[in-house]
Design an enzyme around this catalytic site. Structure first.
Site, PDB file in Angstrom:
ATOM      1  N   LYS A  45       0.835  -1.196   0.000  1.00 43.24           N
ATOM      2  CA  LYS A  45       0.000   0.000   0.000  1.00 43.24           C
ATOM      3  C   LYS A  45       0.874   1.253   0.000  1.00 43.24           C
ATOM      4  O   LYS A  45       2.083   1.183   0.230  1.00 43.24           O
ATOM      5  CB  LYS A  45      -0.920  -0.006   1.227  1.00 43.24           C
ATOM      6  CG  LYS A  45      -0.199   0.018   2.561  1.00 43.24           C
ATOM      7  CD  LYS A  45      -1.177  -0.046   3.708  1.00 43.24           C
ATOM      8  CE  LYS A  45      -0.449  -0.011   5.056  1.00 43.24           C
ATOM      9  NZ  LYS A  45      -1.394   0.016   6.188  1.00 43.24           N
ATOM     10  N   ARG A 143     -11.331   1.224  14.824  1.00 42.58           N
ATOM     11  CA  ARG A 143     -11.346   1.836  13.494  1.00 42.58           C
ATOM     12  C   ARG A 143     -11.871   0.792  12.535  1.00 42.58           C
ATOM     13  O   ARG A 143     -12.980   0.305  12.727  1.00 42.58           O
ATOM     14  CB  ARG A 143      -9.973   2.404  13.116  1.00 42.58           C
ATOM     15  CG  ARG A 143      -8.791   1.485  13.397  1.00 42.58           C
ATOM     16  CD  ARG A 143      -7.474   2.009  12.880  1.00 42.58           C
ATOM     17  NE  ARG A 143      -6.729   0.963  12.217  1.00 42.58           N
ATOM     18  CZ  ARG A 143      -5.459   1.062  11.896  1.00 42.58           C
ATOM     19  NH1 ARG A 143      -4.801   2.182  12.128  1.00 42.58           N
ATOM     20  NH2 ARG A 143      -4.836   0.061  11.298  1.00 42.58           N
ATOM     21  N   TYR A 271      14.448  31.385   4.990  1.00 47.29           N
ATOM     22  CA  TYR A 271      13.272  32.171   5.357  1.00 47.29           C
ATOM     23  C   TYR A 271      13.263  32.471   6.851  1.00 47.29           C
ATOM     24  O   TYR A 271      13.512  31.593   7.692  1.00 47.29           O
ATOM     25  CB  TYR A 271      11.997  31.414   5.003  1.00 47.29           C
ATOM     26  CG  TYR A 271      11.720  31.318   3.520  1.00 47.29           C
ATOM     27  CD1 TYR A 271      11.608  32.458   2.733  1.00 47.29           C
ATOM     28  CD2 TYR A 271      11.572  30.074   2.909  1.00 47.29           C
ATOM     29  CE1 TYR A 271      11.339  32.366   1.375  1.00 47.29           C
ATOM     30  CE2 TYR A 271      11.308  29.967   1.551  1.00 47.29           C
ATOM     31  CZ  TYR A 271      11.195  31.120   0.793  1.00 47.29           C
ATOM     32  OH  TYR A 271      10.941  31.024  -0.550  1.00 47.29           O
ATOM     33  N   MET A 319      10.615  24.651  -0.045  1.00 47.69           N
ATOM     34  CA  MET A 319       9.857  23.695  -0.840  1.00 47.69           C
ATOM     35  C   MET A 319      10.770  22.818  -1.683  1.00 47.69           C
ATOM     36  O   MET A 319      10.530  21.612  -1.826  1.00 47.69           O
ATOM     37  CB  MET A 319       8.863  24.415  -1.751  1.00 47.69           C
ATOM     38  CG  MET A 319       8.047  23.469  -2.622  1.00 47.69           C
ATOM     39  SD  MET A 319       6.874  24.322  -3.697  1.00 47.69           S
ATOM     40  CE  MET A 319       5.664  24.871  -2.515  1.00 47.69           C
TER      41      MET A 319
END
Length: 381
Positions: A45, A143, A271, A319
């Site tokens: 998966k 779940r 940043y 990014m």
């Protein structure tokens, strides 16, 4: 201060690469097979835990896995489109899922509720086929899986559907909540819950051939959770939440240096200027960022490796790139740094990155972005 030779264009380079060692996947698969008294289901998966579902599936099947596991029917269909014919189980679908496509492509499905059973049976009835299903019991996660209180009703309905000829109950599936801590007493309670669910099947004449409760952690450390089948996903690529040390890492993430520059003491980086150089140094810009799976939540210890030397990541993750403090370490433009690897040469491991990000190794590898090129080595494909 000067930039060395000039900045290489980020998009003109090969960029980051995830190297998948299929020989190691095969080794890990064989290890699980040696622990089992039954079969290994290779869980692929989330695109094979970030490594490529088809690649991992073929390596595991060649090494002795007999079945494949996926989350959605769509993931199963991708395997079929790749030409893989091994049995595939999908275990997380809504009642509106395309069970018709699953039946047509011989994808087995998990049934966690009466409504799911009714939906699958309806498709099977209309197609004139028998659906292979794995009844799924909730042993303690609250779940997916049928709650124990609703289990008798689901089992009775499944027995009736099997007698009608629209389904065949080929499996019983459960999952443990705390298998990463083998000493936790909750494991034995949940193992007992599974045993009770299996006994209920037997009382109505259902005898599933595939009985699976253990995933990677329990397969390694909880023999009482091993039944006729174990589901192994993260363990295939070397992730062991129990820390046994028995598995080898199959993944290595590398990225190129796109710029090297000399800077003075007091130079702010990135940043927000969250990091400032304390001495004259050299900075290297690496072509990988949060769009590729490098979390902005890294702590100050995070590093990469170059020729066996650890280099600290400084400033905020962008990014598309990160900055590392080279100091006196020799480096050249285009050279590949190791973001993580098996750890054999002192490079960071996936577990290191999980620690730096405050998460688990599974999240690190499944978060590797689509821009990262996947390549295979090892020959076991």
């Amino acid at each position: 201060m000067r930039a060395e030779v000039g900045i290489l264009n980020l998009w003109g380079m090969t960029g980051a690469t995830l190297t998948v060692d299929t020989a190691v996947i095969a080794r890990n698969t064989r290890l699980f097979a040696s622990l089992m008294r039954g079969e290994v289901m290779a869980v692929v998966k989330a695109d094979g835990y970030g490594a490529g579902a088809e690649l991992v599936a073929r390596a595991a099947l060649a090494a002795g896995a007999t079945q494949l596991g996926v989350t959605s029917i769509g993931e199963g269909l991708t395997l079929r489109e790749a030409g893989i014919t091994a049995p595939v189980l999908s275990w997380l679908n809504s009642v509106e899922a395309d069970f018709g496509a699953a039946l047509h492509h011989r994808i087995e499905v998990a049934v966690p509720s009466l409504r799911h059973l009714q939906a699958v049976a309806a498709f099977a009835r209309s197609a004139g086929v028998r659906a292979a299903i794995h009844l799924q019991v909730d042993c303690g996660l609250a779940r997916e899986g049928c709650p124990p209180a609703a289990w008798p009703e689901l089992v009775a309905a499944a027995a009736a559907a099997e007698a009608e000829g629209v389904v065949q109950v080929v499996g019983l599936m459960g999952h443990l909540s705390s298998a990463d801590n083998p000493a936790d007493p909750v494991n034995q309670r949940e193992i007992g819950c599974y045993a009770e669910a299996l006994h209920r099947l037997w009382t109505v004449g259902l005898y599933p051939a595939h009985r699976h409760l253990a995933a990677t952690a329990a397969a390694l450390t909880l023999p009482s959770a091993r039944h006729s089948l174990c589901r192994v996903g993260a363990g295939l690529v070397g992730i062991d939440p129990t820390g046994t040390g028995a598995l080898q890492g199959a993944l290595a993430l590398t990225a190129p240096i796109i710029d090297i520059r000399e800077v003075a003491a007091g130079t702010p980086v990135g940043y927000g200027h969250t990091w400032v150089t304390q001495r004259p140094t050299r900075l290297a810009h690496i072509a990988i960022g949060y769009a590729d799976g490098i979390s902005r939540a890294l702590d100050a210890a995070a590093s990469v490796s170059l020729n066996g030397q650890r280099l600290r990541i400084v400033g905020r993750v962008s990014m598309d790139q990160v900055v590392v403090d080279l100091g006196p370490t020799k480096a050249t433009l285009g050279e590949q740094v190791v973001v993580f690897g098996p750890g054999h040469s002192g490079e960071p491991t996936v577990d290191d990155w999980a620690s730096w990000c405050g998460t688990i190794a599974n999240e690190i590898v499944t978060g590797i972005g689509p821009r990262v090129r996947r390549t295979a080595v090892g020959g076991a494909q």
